[in-house]
Design an enzyme around this catalytic site. Structure first.
Site, short mmCIF file in Angstrom:
data_model
loop_
_atom_site.label_atom_id
_atom_site.label_comp_id
_atom_site.label_asym_id
_atom_site.label_seq_id
_atom_site.Cartn_x
_atom_site.Cartn_y
_atom_site.Cartn_z
N LYS A 60 72.69 45.29 -35.03
CA LYS A 60 72.80 46.55 -34.28
C LYS A 60 73.26 47.69 -35.20
O LYS A 60 72.72 48.80 -35.13
CB LYS A 60 73.77 46.38 -33.10
CG LYS A 60 73.21 45.44 -32.03
CD LYS A 60 74.25 45.05 -30.97
CE LYS A 60 73.68 43.97 -30.05
NZ LYS A 60 74.69 43.44 -29.09
N GLN B 44 80.87 43.36 -27.88
CA GLN B 44 80.02 42.18 -28.04
C GLN B 44 80.59 41.00 -27.23
O GLN B 44 81.75 40.65 -27.34
CB GLN B 44 79.94 41.81 -29.54
CG GLN B 44 78.98 40.68 -29.85
CD GLN B 44 77.52 41.00 -29.52
OE1 GLN B 44 77.04 42.08 -29.77
NE2 GLN B 44 76.83 40.05 -28.92
N ASP C 196 75.17 49.40 -22.86
CA ASP C 196 74.70 48.05 -22.54
C ASP C 196 74.24 47.97 -21.07
O ASP C 196 73.58 47.02 -20.66
CB ASP C 196 75.83 47.02 -22.74
CG ASP C 196 75.77 46.35 -24.10
OD1 ASP C 196 74.65 46.26 -24.68
OD2 ASP C 196 76.83 45.90 -24.59
#
Ligand code: NAD
Length: 295
Positions: free
Chosen positions: A54, A98, A121
């Protein structure tokens, strides 16, 4: 009929260069460089790899990125305080934490603490609710990437029977909502299968578009797939290999070798859904930076 690969690597590279061009334009016009913050806790190998990809993608697209790393034993309160600090930082547009988190930290609390405006997200209940209602929002990266992959390959979704195996909050469940939505990336008839589904093979054999998000290596076999189906493999499994430099290779939830021959289209692993997921995160971060969703 020979199958065609849905090449996520190629398409994501194309999208990334489109994003990079837009960012150059924004900066030329005196605008702000998009900025993604990532929080990584502990040293889980897979999480390390995902976050590294990412961050690298941010660099390639001309974004700024900030990685905040914490030890496995960070307290829940300290993590929540850090999230609040990032929420209040006007320079940061998007924040991802994460997953998975260590057991002593509540995933629910973490997700709910991220400001929905920065939740690139799309995991916050506000964004999940907006998605369910078909309102503008950050669509979770993996489902968003799958829809984009189908769209850029001119695959018609409307009226198709989509069977999804797996009901996770980040892949299967949002996909089931998106594919059944009344809009141009939806209008499918959707069946969502999971660990309690009794007649899985009977259902999967009816699928025009079959999406495997099960988390079990090579679970989907040729006998479960209708001839000429479109198969999307979400699974990622690292297996040891003496044939690669890294000592690992990736496998999916689909037994590619035997399934591919029955399909019209299929995603490879690696190079299918994975890179589309990452580029979707960039798209969400760019949208956050441009204040497209919440103004
Ligand atoms: P998960 O691992 O949280 O859940 C698995 C789902 O599969 C559950 O809903 C369960 O009901 C279902 N399931 C399990 N066994 C089953 C069975 N025998 N029959 C039918 N259904 C069954 O799901 P996830 O987080 O969506 O992850 C799935 C896979 O996708 C994992 O391999 C993960 O690593 C991978 N993944 C990849 C990406 C990507 O970018 N490519 C993103 C997220 C997850």
């Amino acid at each position: 009929m020979a199958y065609q690969l849905l090449n996520g690597k190629e398409i994501s590279a194309q999208i990334k260069s489109e994003i990079a061009e837009e960012v150059r334009q924004i900066i030329r016009n005196g605008g702000k460089q998009p900025h993604l913050a990532a929080i990584l806790i502990g040293n889980d190998g897979a999480s390390e790899t995902y976050v590294a990809h990412k961050i690298k993608a941010c660099e390639q697209a001309g974004f700024k990125s900030s990685l905040f790393r914490f030890k496995e034993n960070i307290s829940e309160q300290k993590l929540l305080d850090k999230i609040k600090e990032i929420n209040a930082d006007d320079n940061i547009d998007g924040l991802i934490v994460q997953l998975p988190l260590p057991e002593h930290i509540s995933e629910e609390k973490v997700i709910e603490t991220v400001d929905p405006k920065k939740d690139v997200d799309g995991f916050h209940p506000v964004n999940a609710g907006r998605m369910t209602l078909g309102l503008p929002t950050y669509i979770p990266a993996t489902p968003k990437g799958i829809l984009e992959l189908l769209k850029r390959n001119n695959i018609e979704i409307s009226g198709k029977h989509c069977v999804i195996i797996g009901r996770s909050n980040i892949v299967g469940k949002p996909l089931s909502i998106l594919l059944s939505q009344k809009n141009e990336t939806g209008n499918a008839t959707v069946t969502l299968c999971h660990s309690r589904t009794k007649n899985l093979k009977e259902i999967s054999l009816q699928a025009d578009i079959l999406i495997a998000a099960i988390g079990k290596k090579e679970f989907l076999t040729a006998d479960m797939v209708k001839k000429d189906a479109i198969v999307i493999d979400v699974g990622i499994h690292r297996v040891k290999s003496d044939k690669t430099k890294s000592g690992w290779k990736l496998k999916g939830d689909v037994k590619f070798g035997e399934v591919a021959g029955k399909c019209s289209y299929i995603t490879p692993v690696p190079g299918g859904v994975g890179p589309m997921t990452i580029v979707s995160l960039l798209q969400n971060t760019l949208a956050a930076s441009k204040k497209e969703i919440y103004g």
